[in-house]
Every structure is written in C-alpha cells, then in structure tokens.
Design a protein around this motif. Structure first.
Motif, PDB file in Angstrom:
ATOM      1  N   PHE A  46      27.541 -48.629  21.396  1.00  0.00           N
ATOM      2  CA  PHE A  46      28.107 -48.052  22.613  1.00  0.00           C
ATOM      3  C   PHE A  46      27.004 -47.478  23.506  1.00  0.00           C
ATOM      4  O   PHE A  46      26.984 -47.708  24.717  1.00  0.00           O
ATOM      5  CB  PHE A  46      29.113 -46.963  22.252  1.00  0.00           C
ATOM      6  CG  PHE A  46      29.541 -46.097  23.404  1.00  0.00           C
ATOM      7  CD1 PHE A  46      30.386 -46.598  24.389  1.00  0.00           C
ATOM      8  CD2 PHE A  46      29.099 -44.788  23.507  1.00  0.00           C
ATOM      9  CE1 PHE A  46      30.780 -45.791  25.462  1.00  0.00           C
ATOM     10  CE2 PHE A  46      29.485 -43.982  24.568  1.00  0.00           C
ATOM     11  CZ  PHE A  46      30.332 -44.484  25.550  1.00  0.00           C
ATOM     12  N   VAL A  47      26.071 -46.745  22.905  1.00  0.00           N
ATOM     13  CA  VAL A  47      24.962 -46.167  23.672  1.00  0.00           C
ATOM     14  C   VAL A  47      24.122 -47.278  24.298  1.00  0.00           C
ATOM     15  O   VAL A  47      23.771 -47.226  25.491  1.00  0.00           O
ATOM     16  CB  VAL A  47      24.088 -45.270  22.777  1.00  0.00           C
ATOM     17  CG1 VAL A  47      22.835 -44.814  23.534  1.00  0.00           C
ATOM     18  CG2 VAL A  47      24.884 -44.065  22.293  1.00  0.00           C
ATOM     19  N   ALA A  48      23.796 -48.283  23.493  1.00  0.00           N
ATOM     20  CA  ALA A  48      22.981 -49.385  24.008  1.00  0.00           C
ATOM     21  C   ALA A  48      23.695 -50.108  25.148  1.00  0.00           C
ATOM     22  O   ALA A  48      23.072 -50.485  26.148  1.00  0.00           O
ATOM     23  CB  ALA A  48      22.644 -50.352  22.880  1.00  0.00           C
ATOM     24  N   SER A  49      24.998 -50.298  25.014  1.00  0.00           N
ATOM     25  CA  SER A  49      25.767 -50.959  26.073  1.00  0.00           C
ATOM     26  C   SER A  49      25.758 -50.150  27.360  1.00  0.00           C
ATOM     27  O   SER A  49      25.659 -50.706  28.468  1.00  0.00           O
ATOM     28  CB  SER A  49      27.211 -51.190  25.618  1.00  0.00           C
ATOM     29  OG  SER A  49      27.262 -52.098  24.540  1.00  0.00           O
ATOM     30  N   ARG A  50      25.845 -48.834  27.234  1.00  0.00           N
ATOM     31  CA  ARG A  50      25.809 -47.989  28.425  1.00  0.00           C
ATOM     32  C   ARG A  50      24.446 -48.068  29.118  1.00  0.00           C
ATOM     33  O   ARG A  50      24.358 -48.093  30.354  1.00  0.00           O
ATOM     34  CB  ARG A  50      26.131 -46.544  28.042  1.00  0.00           C
ATOM     35  CG  ARG A  50      27.588 -46.300  27.706  1.00  0.00           C
ATOM     36  CD  ARG A  50      28.492 -46.461  28.930  1.00  0.00           C
ATOM     37  NE  ARG A  50      28.177 -45.482  29.957  1.00  0.00           N
ATOM     38  CZ  ARG A  50      28.714 -44.256  30.020  1.00  0.00           C
ATOM     39  NH1 ARG A  50      29.591 -43.875  29.095  1.00  0.00           N
ATOM     40  NH2 ARG A  50      28.388 -43.426  30.988  1.00  0.00           N
ATOM     41  N   LEU A  51      23.387 -48.077  28.328  1.00  0.00           N
ATOM     42  CA  LEU A  51      22.055 -48.234  28.901  1.00  0.00           C
ATOM     43  C   LEU A  51      21.966 -49.523  29.703  1.00  0.00           C
ATOM     44  O   LEU A  51      21.447 -49.553  30.829  1.00  0.00           O
ATOM     45  CB  LEU A  51      20.989 -48.232  27.800  1.00  0.00           C
ATOM     46  CG  LEU A  51      20.690 -46.902  27.109  1.00  0.00           C
ATOM     47  CD1 LEU A  51      19.872 -47.129  25.843  1.00  0.00           C
ATOM     48  CD2 LEU A  51      19.940 -45.965  28.051  1.00  0.00           C
ATOM     49  N   PHE A  52      22.473 -50.600  29.114  1.00  0.00           N
ATOM     50  CA  PHE A  52      22.419 -51.896  29.794  1.00  0.00           C
ATOM     51  C   PHE A  52      23.282 -51.890  31.055  1.00  0.00           C
ATOM     52  O   PHE A  52      22.826 -52.299  32.131  1.00  0.00           O
ATOM     53  CB  PHE A  52      22.893 -53.001  28.842  1.00  0.00           C
ATOM     54  CG  PHE A  52      22.858 -54.369  29.467  1.00  0.00           C
ATOM     55  CD1 PHE A  52      21.699 -55.129  29.428  1.00  0.00           C
ATOM     56  CD2 PHE A  52      23.969 -54.896  30.108  1.00  0.00           C
ATOM     57  CE1 PHE A  52      21.654 -56.386  30.026  1.00  0.00           C
ATOM     58  CE2 PHE A  52      23.940 -56.143  30.706  1.00  0.00           C
ATOM     59  CZ  PHE A  52      22.774 -56.887  30.664  1.00  0.00           C
ATOM     60  N   ASP A  53      24.512 -51.440  30.930  1.00  0.00           N
ATOM     61  CA  ASP A  53      25.429 -51.462  32.078  1.00  0.00           C
ATOM     62  C   ASP A  53      24.916 -50.611  33.232  1.00  0.00           C
ATOM     63  O   ASP A  53      25.059 -50.984  34.401  1.00  0.00           O
ATOM     64  CB  ASP A  53      26.812 -50.970  31.648  1.00  0.00           C
ATOM     65  CG  ASP A  53      27.518 -51.938  30.716  1.00  0.00           C
ATOM     66  OD1 ASP A  53      27.106 -53.110  30.643  1.00  0.00           O
ATOM     67  OD2 ASP A  53      28.485 -51.510  30.045  1.00  0.00           O
ATOM     68  N   ASN A  54      24.310 -49.476  32.921  1.00  0.00           N
ATOM     69  CA  ASN A  54      23.794 -48.604  33.968  1.00  0.00           C
ATOM     70  C   ASN A  54      22.554 -49.196  34.647  1.00  0.00           C
ATOM     71  O   ASN A  54      22.314 -48.962  35.835  1.00  0.00           O
ATOM     72  CB  ASN A  54      23.454 -47.224  33.399  1.00  0.00           C
ATOM     73  CG  ASN A  54      24.688 -46.439  33.003  1.00  0.00           C
ATOM     74  OD1 ASN A  54      25.789 -46.722  33.460  1.00  0.00           O
ATOM     75  ND2 ASN A  54      24.514 -45.457  32.130  1.00  0.00           N
ATOM     76  N   GLY A  55      21.762 -49.949  33.876  1.00  0.00           N
ATOM     77  CA  GLY A  55      20.530 -50.501  34.428  1.00  0.00           C
ATOM     78  C   GLY A  55      20.703 -51.816  35.158  1.00  0.00           C
ATOM     79  O   GLY A  55      19.899 -52.153  36.038  1.00  0.00           O
ATOM     80  N   LEU A  56      21.741 -52.559  34.826  1.00  0.00           N
ATOM     81  CA  LEU A  56      21.891 -53.905  35.377  1.00  0.00           C
ATOM     82  C   LEU A  56      21.916 -53.946  36.902  1.00  0.00           C
ATOM     83  O   LEU A  56      21.269 -54.820  37.505  1.00  0.00           O
ATOM     84  CB  LEU A  56      23.150 -54.565  34.799  1.00  0.00           C
ATOM     85  CG  LEU A  56      23.372 -56.032  35.174  1.00  0.00           C
ATOM     86  CD1 LEU A  56      22.229 -56.901  34.645  1.00  0.00           C
ATOM     87  CD2 LEU A  56      24.709 -56.522  34.613  1.00  0.00           C
TER      88      LEU A  56
END
Length: 347
Positions: A115-125
């Motif tokens: 979940f944390v990794a997905s949030r990092l990705f979604d916020n950076g995309l």
C-alpha cells in the motif's frame, strides 16, 4: 551503510562518509534490491536473509516516503543532518523511485508495505509529464509497463504509449548505419534504454519497438565488449560515439544495466547470446575484465567503485555495491526462469 535514516551514499574504503549524506537514488535502488532478494529468499527458504531484507525494506520505504514532496516529486540529496540540499529536480531520481515503488507494490509479501509503495508511485506519476531526459523516461516506461502486465492496470496504458513514443523518436533521430542508438553518444546507465523498450513491447506489441530494443541492445553489447571477448564498460572520461570510445574509468552500474537489458532480452527472445552476455556481465565483477581483478569484496559483500588504468578504486559506495547485488539478483532470477522452462518442457 544503512543507519536509522537510510542508506548513506559514499564510503572511503568501506567506511561510510557521513558528511556526504544520503540520496533518494540510492535508497530507491536499495528498496528494489531488497524486494528482489526477499523474493529469492522466500523461494529458497532462506529465513535469515528474508528477515534481514524485510527489516531494511521498512527503512528504505520510509526514506522515500520522507523524500517525496507534496507535489509528488522526490528530493534527491539529503545531508547527514537530514536537511535537503540545494538541487535541481532530477528525472533520473524520479524514474528510479517510480520503478522501485512499482516493484515493491507488487513483490512485497504484505499488503501494508504494498500500500505504501503504491501510494509513492501514484503520487509521483503525474510528475512524469515534466520529464525531459531519456533515462527518466525509461524507468517510468518500465515501471508503468510492469504494472500493466502484473496488475492489468490499463489506466497506465497512455503513459506506456507516451514514453515508448518518446524513446522511439530519439532512436529514429540518432540511429544510423553502424550506430543503432538513441543519442549521439553512449554515456552512463545505457542498458536502461533498450530494457525499457523490451518492457513496452510486452504491452504494445509494436514491431518497431521490438526492433529498436534489439538493435540498440546489440549495438550496446558491441561497444561494451573488449577485443578479448570480456565486458568492457564505456569509460566515464569521454564516453563513446561512432568515432571515439573511452575505456576508463569503468563503473559497476553500467555493467548491471547491461545485465538487466540482456536478462530481459533473453526472457523475451529466448536467444542464448543474450544469456552469454549476462554471464559475462557477472564474470566482470569477479575478475574477467580489463585488469583481471575482482571488483567484489566478498568478505564485506560490497563492490569497488570503479576500474581505472591503475586498478580498482578501493572505495565501496552505495551505487556500486547495489549494482553488484542487483546484478546477482538479476542473474539468479534468470537461472530460475531457465530452470522453470526446462522443467515445463521435460515433465
């Protein structure tokens, strides 16, 4: 080299140089490496290695979460006292962080860390729309393609198509007879460019993409192979063009990136020559290089920073050590894929 903040960047010998602080680049690479080694440890039943990787993953995830700004970008350079240093935004840093986050969001075994990794990705995309450099595009392209393939996330298809088109445009502009490359020079981390196109082809199936990926990788292999047949990384003092090639200093990072591209080509094309080049990449770290010296400090589990005309650079910083550890993970994953293929062919 990992303390309670994250992974330190540089060493003098094998002693961390605290005054030079941390980079998000290295902590992203470390997260990627730990995700790969955790997966291998679970497959091997190596509980001790799995526990070590699991502990380190929390440290690197926390670092990336801290380094990500409100606008989704990542601050790269952090001093030892945890203060962000003055810098210009780095496409490479953003791309590496997105790739590491994508890998972690799929490969980590527990949903909280995913979940944390997905949030990092979604916020950076969304920040990728401001990228202007090809290696940043390549990491973002590979990350988006990986998630489309592993999670059937079709919302990422427009990103895949955009970055694919951008890399192909560069390739068309620079490629010429005898020089199947994206730029007038081969500089650093070159293997990520064909690697990313191989990922894109798995999604889009464009013939031009596969042809460019293979031709550029073949060109890179040709320019990174010495007369005796061993790997000879392009030197950072002068780079490589159709008219000139620098031999020194040679960086472990460039060998790992070539290994990454060859492993992907081997998986997609099934051609043994790419597996042979992968083998040579691994052998470079253990002494099959221009100086016939080991680049790996096996007692420490680290890697020397470079190969010079006078021998190894005895410093063992984060980038070099992670290049070695990632190369070993790439190599072992390829062995597992080959064993699985042989097993399925010979029931």
């Amino acid at each position: 080299m990992t303390d309670d903040t994250g992974l330190l960047e540089h060493c003098l010998g094998n002693i961390p140089r605290r005054r030079e602080g941390y980079t998000t680049d290295d902590n992203a690479r470390a997260l990627w490496a730990c995700a790969e080694w955790l997966e291998l440890a679970v497959l091997d039943g190596n509980r001790h290695l799995a526990e070590r990787a699991d502990r380190l993953i929390d440290r690197y995830l926390a670092f990336l979460l801290w380094a990500q700004r409100e606008d989704g970008s990542f601050h790269n350079n952090i001093s030892y006292d945890r203060r962000p240093e003055a810098e210009e935004a780095s496409d490479d840093c953003l791309g590496r962080a997105l790739w590491a986050s994508a890998v972690a969001s799929v490969k980590l075994p527990d949903r909280e860390r995913r979940f944390v990794a997905s949030r990092l990705f979604d916020n950076g995309l969304p920040r990728t729309g401001r990228m202007t450099y090809p290696r940043g595009w390549a990491f973002a392209l590979a990350a988006c393609s990986f998630l489309v393939l592993s999670q059937s996330d079709d919302t990422l298809l427009p990103y895949v198509e955009r970055f694919e088109s951008q890399l192909l445009r560069l390739y068309r502009q620079s490629a010429q007879p005898g020089w199947s490359w994206f730029e007038p020079e081969m500089t650093y981390g070159n293997g990520v460019l064909p690697w990313a196109l191989f990922w894109a082809w798995q999604v889009t199936k464009r013939d031009e993409t596969l042809a460019a990926a293979q031709a550029s990788l073949d060109c890179l292999i040709g320019n990174m192979t010495g007369p005796a047949g061993h790997i000879r990384p392009i030197g950072c003092h002068g780079w490589c063009s159709p008219r000139h090639r620098s031999d020194w200093d040679q960086q472990p990072l460039d060998v790992m990136k070539l290994a990454l591209a060859c492993a992907k080509a081997c998986a997609i094309l099934g051609e043994n020559r790419y597996r042979q080049t992968l083998d040579k990449c691994r052998a470079w770290f253990y002494g099959e290089n221009d100086m016939q010296v080991a680049m790996v400090n096996e007692e420490e589990g680290s890697c020397y920073d470079g190969l010079t005309p006078h021998g190894v650079n005895l410093n063992q910083g984060a980038e070099s050590t992670l290049s070695y550890l990632l190369m070993e993970a790439i190599y072992r994953n390829t062995e597992l894929e080959v064993d699985a293929y042989v097993g399925s062919s010979n029931p």
